[in-house]
Design an enzyme around this catalytic site. Structure first.
Site, PDB file in Angstrom:
ATOM      1  N   LEU A 188       0.892  -1.584   0.265  1.00  0.00           N
ATOM      2  CA  LEU A 188       0.207   0.161   0.026  1.00  0.00           C
ATOM      3  C   LEU A 188       1.493   1.330  -0.003  1.00  0.00           C
ATOM      4  O   LEU A 188       1.084   2.599  -0.897  1.00  0.00           O
ATOM      5  CB  LEU A 188      -0.990  -0.107   0.763  1.00  0.00           C
ATOM      6  CG  LEU A 188      -2.081   1.315   0.930  1.00  0.00           C
ATOM      7  CD1 LEU A 188      -2.547   1.393   0.220  1.00  0.00           C
ATOM      8  CD2 LEU A 188      -2.477   0.917   2.836  1.00  0.00           C
ATOM      9  N   GLU A 207       2.065   1.805  10.225  1.00  0.00           N
ATOM     10  CA  GLU A 207       0.632   1.249  10.433  1.00  0.00           C
ATOM     11  C   GLU A 207       0.303   2.699  10.955  1.00  0.00           C
ATOM     12  O   GLU A 207      -1.501   2.241  11.947  1.00  0.00           O
ATOM     13  CB  GLU A 207       0.317   0.390  11.367  1.00  0.00           C
ATOM     14  CG  GLU A 207       1.627  -1.052  11.529  1.00  0.00           C
ATOM     15  CD  GLU A 207       0.600  -1.737  10.075  1.00  0.00           C
ATOM     16  OE1 GLU A 207      -0.172  -1.622   9.174  1.00  0.00           O
ATOM     17  OE2 GLU A 207       1.286  -2.342   9.446  1.00  0.00           O
TER      18      GLU A 207
END
Length: 383
Positions: free
Chosen positions: A130, A362
């Site tokens: 991502l 994250e």
């Protein structure tokens, strides 16, 4: 040294997971991890089947060879694995909470059957593409794109800071399309798909971090994840990984704390153990308080998750609070150890540098702060 006795709230099954993970970490990882860190290696080929046999890969998923454990059991496993090293927990998180979770949530039945049993057993490794070189916290502006060409898709772009990238048998890659963001399964060896490891890291050295490059990668229609379109797909997986970090950070912090306590009891200065001095006891007391608070946060969010009531904002709360607490503990523990705290003879400096990465990935500290700010005020500060 758990004064609040948080683990008394665990079930028998959760304690069994805890003890199994703790023994594995102590016997298999801790004797070697300082050398792996110094050498910048992670022996995934050896460890993945072992982790799979113990049920730690995709352990919170059900079916397809996955154990279907509860959220708290999974969290406890993350805590014990990260007490050995953040790189170990990162491997487990990326495999289970990102790559496997994406296939489990959004994949076709054929994709699930093809990949999940092997990944759960550690016979196949996955990664999650991502983040990009120019778009980390802003995935909506990713440049990786996929265009139709007949019945196939052609992918172009690059992904950066990808754990397990060069060792993955399959990459879950997110790309812009004319129909929104879509997920694609890119097997290793696909023409045009290459990886390059990131070297000279001073954090997460016992972990594989890579750049993924996609140059006219041709994929069939059945390589797409059919179950989702838009950013809610990758963001839903990220929430799973962030949950594991809430617990994992406690393990890193606990390792630093326990090291500092033992050192304070045995290291003598001015004729007595340094643990007998008020300033040292103050540091240890605040470490104990921080660990107790972090443990309660993790357990509460875990029970909410098991009840189907957890929100992304609560996960952001836990990730922000617990990683910052663990990093503060690591820094305090380093000061207790003095000059010895900067050597790999003790785990503290290794955990401290690893947690600098955990603070960023994250979702950065800043992003989670803004998530909470929006929840508090009802006003978005992102743009």
């Amino acid at each position: 040294m758990d004064l609040l006795r948080v683990d008394d709230q665990l079930t028998d099954e959760e304690r069994l997971v805890r003890d199994t993970a703790r023994r594995y970490a102590a016997d298999r990882i801790e004797p070697h991890v300082a050398d792996w860190f110094e050498e910048g290696v992670f022996p995934a080929a050896e460890l993945a089947p072992e982790l799979g046999e113990l049920g730690f890969l995709g352990m919170h998923l059900s079916g397809y060879g996955c154990p279907g454990a509860g959220a708290v059991a999974y969290g406890v496993a993350c805590r014990e694995l990260e007490a050995a090293d953040s790189g170990l927990r990162s491997f487990v998180s990326v495999q289970g909470s990102l790559a496997m979770s994406a296939i489990h949530k959004y994949g076709s039945e054929e994709q699930k059957q093809e990949w999940l049993p092997r990944m759960a057993a550690g016979r196949a490794i996955g990664c999650f593409g991502l983040t990009e070189p120019d778009h980390g916290s802003d995935p909506a502006n990713m440049r990786t794109h996929a265009k139709r060409e007949g019945s196939d898709w052609i992918l172009n772009g690059s992904k950066m800071w990808i754990t397990n990238g060069s060792i993955a048998d399959v990459a879950v890659v997110w790309a812009r399309t004319d129909d929104g963001v879509r997920g694609f399964l890119v097997p290793r060896g696909t023409p045009g798909f290459t990886t390059r490891d990131v070297h000279k890291k001073l954090s997460l050295r016992a972990s594989v971090t890579s750049e993924l490059s996609l140059d006219d990668v041709r994929l069939p229609e059945d390589a797409t994840l059919p179950g989702v379109r838009g950013l809610r797909g990758p963001l839903g997986c990220l929430s799973e990984a962030r949950y594991g970090i809430i617990w994992g950070a406690i393990g890193a912090g606990r390792s630093c704390y326990e090291t500092a306590v033992e050192y304070a009891r045995t290291r003598e200065q001015f004729g007595r153990p340094i643990g007998g001095f008020q300033l040292t006891q103050e540091k240890l007391a605040w470490m104990e308080v921080a660990l107790g608070q972090a443990g309660l946060v993790a357990l509460h969010i875990g029970r909410l998750k098991e009840a189907g009531k957890v929100t992304p904002q609560q996960v952001s709360f836990g990730k922000l609070a617990n990683v910052r607490a663990a990093l503060d503990i690591a820094r305090q523990a380093r000061s207790v150890l003095g000059a010895n705290g900067v050597t790999l003879e003790y785990p503290v400096i290794r955990h401290m540098t690893n947690l600098e990465s955990v603070l960023t990935y994250e979702g950065t500290q800043e992003v989670h702060t803004l998530v909470l700010g929006e929840a508090i005020t009802g006003l978005s500060a992102y743009r």
